[in-house]
Design an enzyme around this catalytic site. Sequence first.
Site, PDB file in Angstrom:
ATOM      1  N   ASP A 257      10.645  13.333  40.009  1.00  0.00           N
ATOM      2  CA  ASP A 257      11.405  13.547  38.765  1.00  0.00           C
ATOM      3  C   ASP A 257      10.417  14.005  37.699  1.00  0.00           C
ATOM      4  OD1 ASP A 257      14.368  12.078  37.679  1.00  0.00           O
ATOM      5  OD2 ASP A 257      12.964  13.020  36.262  1.00  0.00           O
TER       6      ASP A 257
ATOM      7  N   GLY B 282      15.152  12.206  32.823  1.00  0.00           N
ATOM      8  CA  GLY B 282      15.153  10.942  33.577  1.00  0.00           C
ATOM      9  C   GLY B 282      14.306   9.883  32.886  1.00  0.00           C
TER      10      GLY B 282
ATOM     11  N   TYR C 204      26.889  26.476  33.453  1.00  0.00           N
ATOM     12  CA  TYR C 204      26.604  25.240  34.201  1.00  0.00           C
ATOM     13  C   TYR C 204      27.357  25.253  35.536  1.00  0.00           C
ATOM     14  CZ  TYR C 204      27.277  20.420  35.704  1.00  0.00           C
ATOM     15  OH  TYR C 204      27.377  19.277  36.466  1.00  0.00           O
TER      16      TYR C 204
ATOM     17  N   HIS D  58      28.986  12.393  26.702  1.00  0.00           N
ATOM     18  CA  HIS D  58      30.097  11.933  27.551  1.00  0.00           C
ATOM     19  C   HIS D  58      30.955  10.888  26.855  1.00  0.00           C
ATOM     20  CE1 HIS D  58      27.251  13.587  30.591  1.00  0.00           C
ATOM     21  NE2 HIS D  58      28.386  14.150  30.969  1.00  0.00           N
TER      22      HIS D  58
ATOM     23  N   PHE E 222      33.642  14.390  40.182  1.00  0.00           N
ATOM     24  CA  PHE E 222      34.492  14.464  39.001  1.00  0.00           C
ATOM     25  C   PHE E 222      33.720  13.727  37.880  1.00  0.00           C
ATOM     26  CE2 PHE E 222      38.316  16.867  40.078  1.00  0.00           C
ATOM     27  CZ  PHE E 222      37.896  17.267  41.341  1.00  0.00           C
TER      28      PHE E 222
ATOM     29  N   ILE F  37      22.845   9.342  37.948  1.00  0.00           N
ATOM     30  CA  ILE F  37      23.443   9.174  39.282  1.00  0.00           C
ATOM     31  C   ILE F  37      22.334   8.984  40.325  1.00  0.00           C
ATOM     32  CG2 ILE F  37      25.051  10.148  40.967  1.00  0.00           C
ATOM     33  CD1 ILE F  37      26.201  11.830  38.580  1.00  0.00           C
TER      34      ILE F  37
ATOM     35  N   ARG G  73      41.164  13.136  32.791  1.00  0.00           N
ATOM     36  CA  ARG G  73      40.014  13.256  33.701  1.00  0.00           C
ATOM     37  C   ARG G  73      40.094  12.171  34.779  1.00  0.00           C
ATOM     38  NH1 ARG G  73      39.981  17.235  31.464  1.00  0.00           N
ATOM     39  NH2 ARG G  73      38.329  18.362  30.363  1.00  0.00           N
TER      40      ARG G  73
HETATM   41  N1  UFG Z   1      35.834  13.881  24.742  1.00  0.00           N
HETATM   42  C1  UFG Z   1      36.337  13.548  23.499  1.00  0.00           C
HETATM   43  N2  UFG Z   1      35.450  13.135  22.557  1.00  0.00           N
HETATM   44  C2  UFG Z   1      34.109  13.053  22.767  1.00  0.00           C
HETATM   45  C3  UFG Z   1      33.617  13.392  24.054  1.00  0.00           C
HETATM   46  C4  UFG Z   1      34.511  13.798  25.011  1.00  0.00           C
HETATM   47  O1  UFG Z   1      37.528  13.594  23.243  1.00  0.00           O
HETATM   48  O2  UFG Z   1      33.360  12.680  21.841  1.00  0.00           O
HETATM   49  C5  UFG Z   1      36.794  14.285  25.792  1.00  0.00           C
HETATM   50  C6  UFG Z   1      36.535  15.674  26.330  1.00  0.00           C
HETATM   51  O3  UFG Z   1      37.167  16.632  25.551  1.00  0.00           O
HETATM   52  C7  UFG Z   1      37.091  15.546  27.752  1.00  0.00           C
HETATM   53  C8  UFG Z   1      36.875  14.077  28.109  1.00  0.00           C
HETATM   54  O4  UFG Z   1      36.641  13.426  26.871  1.00  0.00           O
HETATM   55  O5  UFG Z   1      38.453  15.802  27.726  1.00  0.00           O
HETATM   56  C9  UFG Z   1      35.692  13.866  29.004  1.00  0.00           C
HETATM   57  O6  UFG Z   1      34.562  14.535  28.450  1.00  0.00           O
HETATM   58  P1  UFG Z   1      33.083  14.353  28.987  1.00  0.00           P
HETATM   59  O7  UFG Z   1      32.189  15.160  28.104  1.00  0.00           O
HETATM   60  O8  UFG Z   1      32.790  12.898  29.152  1.00  0.00           O
HETATM   61  O9  UFG Z   1      33.118  14.955  30.446  1.00  0.00           O
HETATM   62  P2  UFG Z   1      33.727  16.376  30.944  1.00  0.00           P
HETATM   63  O10 UFG Z   1      35.094  16.189  31.447  1.00  0.00           O
HETATM   64  O11 UFG Z   1      33.465  17.428  29.947  1.00  0.00           O
HETATM   65  O12 UFG Z   1      32.786  16.579  32.214  1.00  0.00           O
HETATM   66  C10 UFG Z   1      32.466  17.852  32.587  1.00  0.00           C
HETATM   67  C11 UFG Z   1      32.828  18.050  34.052  1.00  0.00           C
HETATM   68  C12 UFG Z   1      31.817  17.446  34.947  1.00  0.00           C
HETATM   69  C13 UFG Z   1      30.459  17.860  34.497  1.00  0.00           C
HETATM   70  C14 UFG Z   1      30.209  17.402  33.109  1.00  0.00           C
HETATM   71  C15 UFG Z   1      28.831  17.796  32.664  1.00  0.00           C
HETATM   72  O13 UFG Z   1      34.102  17.496  34.331  1.00  0.00           O
HETATM   73  O14 UFG Z   1      32.022  17.940  36.256  1.00  0.00           O
HETATM   74  O15 UFG Z   1      31.131  18.036  32.282  1.00  0.00           O
HETATM   75  O16 UFG Z   1      28.277  16.843  31.867  1.00  0.00           O
HETATM   76  F1  UFG Z   1      29.512  17.347  35.332  1.00  0.00           F
END
Ligand code: UFG
Length: 333
Positions: free
Chosen positions: A35, A40, A146, A194, A174, A16, A226
């Site tokens: 950094d 990074g 976290y 992610h 988000f 970001i 999400r």
């Molecule tokens: N997910 C899967 N399979 C995967 C990876 C993720 O089904 O292989 C699902 C997760 O269970 C979740 C959604 O995809 O329901 C999104 O998951 P992410 O890991 O991409 O992101 P998160 O929602 O866990 O993000 C969270 C918080 C953010 C925070 C971040 C930290 O919402 O605010 O974690 O990395 F910054």
Amino acid sequence: MNPSSSILVVGGAGYIGSHTVRQLVSSGKQVIVLDNLVYGHREAIVDESVLFVEGDLGDRACLDQLFSEHDIGAVMHFAAYAYVGESVTDPAKYYQNNLAAPLVLLDAMRAHGCNIFIFSSTCATYGNPEYMPLDENHPQNPINPYGASKLMLERVLADYSHAYGLQYAALRYFNASGCSDDGKIGEDHNPETHLIPLVLEAAAGVRPHITIFGTDYETPDGTCIRDYIHVDDLARAHILAIDKLAEGTPSFQCNLGTGIGHSVQELIDVAKTVTGVDFPVQIGERREGDPPELVAAPAKAKELLGWEAEHKDLEAVISTAWAWVNGPRKGHY
Ligand code: UFG
């Protein structure tokens, strides 16, 4: 703040941060990036006008030198660790980097008379949602170190604002997603956890499949929902926030989201359309600590900053990430 002052972007070589640095440069700002390159990438700083300094936000001597040698009018802080699971198994790492180190940065700012601060906060400070969508008045009860480290720094900022006149914005992101429209910079975490980059690696054949973490949630299709907010929309909010604070607007906290929720299953379907690849999908167990739904009420950002998401179409967001995966760097620096 003097309009010709530099902006110090701590963590500017991250996902970001690097997108924000580019927008700061195009809006005519002088930018200094600090950094430590733990997560990074030096290559994520593409503008030659940016002064890049390799160093840590907790290194007071390095900060003193930067503040003495440059007229720094504001600081943006992106340099947090953000692996939720790791924060549970190694909380010391998170409280050290996400709480103790920024205290050193804030002290240095105070000593050198710099008092505008933009903080990357998160919807993870809310914890398990009591209602949806989440507005800024929702109780903040984070469920992992976290989120707790981010909330603690929010509290520090509120106290410093009251006592020392610090002007700050805590921007609660988000789910940051997508990549720059020209594909020059993008999302490259190691390890990657992610959803969008993992899905696209499955589409590119780099991973054998994507696993859905749970299909038994109380959501319409059973998978988690999400709010995927494009990284360039996040970046734009930072520029607006700095301008507001520089005008004298009091400190504030606000959500940055689209206000639209998408389920994991829906996202996978859209990714199949964008990529044209019918990649394999497996069903797995729930991942610990995942709330069923996290969607922003984004009205406050609109009211305060005149900001709203421009990238509201998930297909368009995923297309920018797919362009990065297929670009010259193949999704990695
Ligand atoms: N997910 C899967 N399979 C995967 C990876 C993720 O089904 O292989 C699902 C997760 O269970 C979740 C959604 O995809 O329901 C999104 O998951 P992410 O890991 O991409 O992101 P998160 O929602 O866990 O993000 C969270 C918080 C953010 C925070 C971040 C930290 O919402 O605010 O974690 O990395 F910054």
